[in-house]
Write an enzyme that holds these catalytic residues in place. Sequence first.
Site, PDB file in Angstrom:
ATOM      1  CD  GLU A  36       5.266  -6.573   4.461  1.00  0.00           C
ATOM      2  OE1 GLU A  36       4.322  -6.033   5.064  1.00  0.00           O
ATOM      3  OE2 GLU A  36       5.885  -6.025   3.543  1.00  0.00           O
ATOM      4  CG  PHE A  96       2.849  -2.303   6.674  1.00  0.00           C
ATOM      5  CD1 PHE A  96       1.840  -1.928   5.827  1.00  0.00           C
ATOM      6  CD2 PHE A  96       2.636  -2.233   8.044  1.00  0.00           C
ATOM      7  CE1 PHE A  96       0.622  -1.483   6.323  1.00  0.00           C
ATOM      8  CE2 PHE A  96       1.428  -1.785   8.550  1.00  0.00           C
ATOM      9  CZ  PHE A  96       0.416  -1.399   7.680  1.00  0.00           C
ATOM     10  NE  ARG A 125      -8.888  -0.104  10.855  1.00  0.00           N
ATOM     11  CZ  ARG A 125      -9.085  -1.390  10.993  1.00  0.00           C
ATOM     12  NH1 ARG A 125      -8.096  -2.169  11.331  1.00  0.00           N
ATOM     13  NH2 ARG A 125     -10.265  -1.914  10.812  1.00  0.00           N
ATOM     14  CE  LYS A 164      -8.293  -9.808   8.925  1.00  0.00           C
ATOM     15  NZ  LYS A 164      -8.919  -8.825   9.758  1.00  0.00           N
ATOM     16  CE  LYS A 176      -3.608  -8.916  11.186  1.00  0.00           C
ATOM     17  NZ  LYS A 176      -3.741  -7.943  12.243  1.00  0.00           N
ATOM     18  NE  ARG A 202      -2.894   0.362   8.050  1.00  0.00           N
ATOM     19  CZ  ARG A 202      -3.447  -0.378   7.119  1.00  0.00           C
ATOM     20  NH1 ARG A 202      -4.467  -1.149   7.402  1.00  0.00           N
ATOM     21  NH2 ARG A 202      -2.990  -0.360   5.882  1.00  0.00           N
ATOM     22  NE  ARG A 205     -12.547  -5.471   6.108  1.00  0.00           N
ATOM     23  CZ  ARG A 205     -11.683  -5.506   7.111  1.00  0.00           C
ATOM     24  NH1 ARG A 205     -10.653  -6.313   7.072  1.00  0.00           N
ATOM     25  NH2 ARG A 205     -11.850  -4.738   8.164  1.00  0.00           N
TER      26      ARG A 205
HETATM   27  P1  ATP Z   1      -7.225  -7.621  13.047  1.00  0.00           P
HETATM   28  O1  ATP Z   1      -8.346  -7.372  14.002  1.00  0.00           O
HETATM   29  O2  ATP Z   1      -7.052  -9.037  12.638  1.00  0.00           O
HETATM   30  O3  ATP Z   1      -5.958  -6.949  13.460  1.00  0.00           O
HETATM   31  P2  ATP Z   1      -7.890  -5.511  11.532  1.00  0.00           P
HETATM   32  O4  ATP Z   1      -9.351  -5.297  11.624  1.00  0.00           O
HETATM   33  O5  ATP Z   1      -7.030  -4.778  12.430  1.00  0.00           O
HETATM   34  O6  ATP Z   1      -7.612  -7.005  11.678  1.00  0.00           O
HETATM   35  P3  ATP Z   1      -7.181  -5.792   8.846  1.00  0.00           P
HETATM   36  O7  ATP Z   1      -6.990  -4.858   7.744  1.00  0.00           O
HETATM   37  O8  ATP Z   1      -8.247  -6.767   8.690  1.00  0.00           O
HETATM   38  O9  ATP Z   1      -7.394  -4.984  10.140  1.00  0.00           O
HETATM   39  O10 ATP Z   1      -5.778  -6.507   9.137  1.00  0.00           O
HETATM   40  C1  ATP Z   1      -4.608  -5.799   8.855  1.00  0.00           C
HETATM   41  C2  ATP Z   1      -4.108  -4.988  10.020  1.00  0.00           C
HETATM   42  O11 ATP Z   1      -2.920  -5.557  10.486  1.00  0.00           O
HETATM   43  C3  ATP Z   1      -3.738  -3.607   9.549  1.00  0.00           C
HETATM   44  O12 ATP Z   1      -4.826  -2.727   9.769  1.00  0.00           O
HETATM   45  C4  ATP Z   1      -2.521  -3.235  10.387  1.00  0.00           C
HETATM   46  O13 ATP Z   1      -2.956  -2.460  11.497  1.00  0.00           O
HETATM   47  C5  ATP Z   1      -2.004  -4.549  10.894  1.00  0.00           C
HETATM   48  N1  ATP Z   1      -0.677  -4.926  10.368  1.00  0.00           N
HETATM   49  C6  ATP Z   1       0.344  -5.383  11.128  1.00  0.00           C
HETATM   50  N2  ATP Z   1       1.411  -5.683  10.390  1.00  0.00           N
HETATM   51  C7  ATP Z   1       1.101  -5.415   9.102  1.00  0.00           C
HETATM   52  C8  ATP Z   1       1.801  -5.530   7.861  1.00  0.00           C
HETATM   53  N3  ATP Z   1       3.037  -6.001   7.791  1.00  0.00           N
HETATM   54  N4  ATP Z   1       1.146  -5.157   6.732  1.00  0.00           N
HETATM   55  C9  ATP Z   1      -0.127  -4.696   6.780  1.00  0.00           C
HETATM   56  N5  ATP Z   1      -0.839  -4.571   7.924  1.00  0.00           N
HETATM   57  C10 ATP Z   1      -0.245  -4.919   9.071  1.00  0.00           C
END
Ligand code: ATP
Length: 568
Positions: free
Chosen positions: A250, A344, A273, A426, A252, A257, A420
Site C-alpha cells: 500500500e 487502510f 496517534r 515500511k 505509505k 495518522r 510494533r
Molecule cells: P515514519 O516516521 O517512517 O512515518 P512512523 O514512526 O510514523 O514511521 P510506523 O508505524 O513506523 O510509524 O510507520 C507506519 C506509519 O505510516 C503509520 O503510523 C501511519 O501513520 C503511516 N501510514 C501511511 N500509509 C499507511 C498505510 N497504507 N498503512 C499503514 N500505515 C500507513
Amino acid sequence: MNYSDLCKVYEDLEKNPSRLKKTEILSQLLKKIKHEKNKEIIYLIEGKVFPDYCEKEFGISEQLCIKALVKSSGISKEKIVSEWRKIGDLGKVAEEITSKKKQNTLFSHKLTTEKILKNLKRLPELQGKGTVDKKLSLISELLTSASPIEAKYIIRTLLNDLRIGTGPGTIRDSIIATCLKKDKETTDAVQSAYDKANDFVLVFERACKGLKSIKSINLTPGHPLKAMLALKAENIQDGFKRVGKPAVFEYKYDGFRMMINKDEKEDIKIFTRRLDNVTSQFPDVVQYVKQHIKAKSFIIDSEAVGFDKKTRRYTSFQAISQRIKRKHNIQELVKKLPIEINAFDILYYNGKSLADESFEKRTKLLRKIIENKRFHLKTAHQLITSNEKQAKEFYKQALKDNQEGVMIKNLKSIYQPGARVGHMLKLKPAENELDLVITGGEYGKGKRAGYLASFTLSCKDDKTNEYLEIGKASGLKEKKQEGLSFIELTKKIKPLITKEIGRKVNIKPKIVVTIRYQNIQRSPTYKSGFALRFPRIIQLRPDRSLKDSATLKEIKEDYKRHELKIRY
Ligand code: ATP
C-alpha cells in the site's frame, strides 16, 4: 486507603530500579485492594485519576502549583521559585517546605486516596470564569492537610511527572502476579486486554475474575486506541521474505495518522496517534465520514494527507501539521489546507471487534463499506502480489506520487493495538531520519543573542527510560526554515527550562523533532555512546509523543545498517 500508605509505595518504587522488585512491591499493594469495590488506586499508580483512554487533563501549570504552595505554606513565591531552581523538582520543593511548616503545625485531617481522587477528578471539569481560583482551592485544600511526602507526590501527580519509574509493563505484570498464573498465554491475554481497553482498572477487575473474563474485553468505539506500528523493510525482497507471498503493498502516505471512530449513537470521534481527540479540528473529515462510509459503528485506521488545491499534488506532512493544533478559525484552515483521508484498516464494525480477524478480511470489508471519493475520503492505494517486478513498480509510483514509500503487509495477520509488529513493514528510500527529543540548549550570540541557537538531541534508553544525548543541532534560521525558526523554537522551549548553567540550559523532555543526519558514529562524548554527524532539525512533531521518539536500540540498529552500507 490512607494516602500516606500509597506514598510509601511510591517511595519504594522510586528507590528500587529493578523491574522485578517493582512488580513485587506493586502486587503487595494490589493484593490489599483486590477485594475492594473501587480499584481506582491503580490510576494513582499511573500518576492519573482517569483511565488512559480518557482525554481529560488536569491543566495545571508549574506556576499554579507554586501559587498553591504559597497559599498552603505561607512561604513567599520568590523563596519557592529559588528552591525550585536549585532542586529542579517542584515535588521535592513541596516536600521540603511542608516539612518546615509541619514543625510548627500538626496537620489535622488524614488524607485518603478517595479524597485525592475526588479533588483531582474535579480539576478538568472546571471551566469558565473563576476556574483558576477554584483549581487553586482544590489543590490547596489537599496541600494544607498533606504531610511532606504526600505534598511531594500530590505536586508530581498534578504535573504528570510522578517519577516512580513504573510503566504499563510493570503494572500488567503486577496484575498477573496478584491474580493469575504467570505464563506466556496469560501475559499476552492481559497485554491484549489492556491494548484494547486502555484502562488498567477494568483489566484488574476482570483479572480478579479469571483469564476468561480478561479475554472477553473488547474494543469500544469512541475510546482512543493505540495504533499498530510497523518495522522497517530493507527492500522489496526483504519485505516478501518477512511477510510471505502474496503480500499486500500500500502507499505509505506522508501525513498523520487518524483513528476514526463512530459509536452506536452515531457519534464520530477522531484521535491522533498520541490519542488526542482532534474531532473539532476536522469538521471536513466528520462530513466525509458521514457521506462516504456505510456502517452503524466502526473504528477505522487511516492517514490524513494534504494536497495542493491548484495542482492537486500531495504535499508533505509539514504543510498540514498546523491543522492538528488549530483551535480557532478552523473553517479558514479547512479551506486553506485541505486533506484527503486514506483508510487502510478497520478494527471494529457494527458492534463487533475485528482485531482478531485476518487483514485480508478486514481490508475487503473496508473496501466494501467505503465509497471512494478522491480528495475527500478513500481506501489506500493497494496492490496484492507475489511478483517482485510489479511490487517495485508500485513502490516507484508511490514515490512519484509524492508519498514516503510503501507499507508491506501480511494477508493473514491480526491487528495488534499498540504493538510494533513484523507483519506490517515500511519501506522508504534511504534518507537518514530520526525522531528525537530536545533535552537542552545553548543561548546564541550576535543576532541569536537571547535565543537558543543550539539544541541538544536525545534518544531514550529502552531499559532505564533515561534520555541520552546523541548530538547537537544548530543552524536554524531567524526566518522560518521549512516551517521552523530558532525564535519559534526558543519560545516553545523557554517554559520547559529546568536548569540554567551559564549559557546552557537543561529542559524537560517534551518536544519531539524530526532530524535529518548524514551518519551515525560511535562517540565517547555523548552519554548514548553515539553521535549523529551533521544533524539538522527538519520539523517539530506535535503529533508524536515522547513514546514515539527513537530509542537507543533503534539507534544501534541504524548504526549497524550504516556500517553495512545497506541501500534500499
Ligand atoms: P515514519 O516516521 O517512517 O512515518 P512512523 O514512526 O510514523 O514511521 P510506523 O508505524 O513506523 O510509524 O510507520 C507506519 C506509519 O505510516 C503509520 O503510523 C501511519 O501513520 C503511516 N501510514 C501511511 N500509509 C499507511 C498505510 N497504507 N498503512 C499503514 N500505515 C500507513
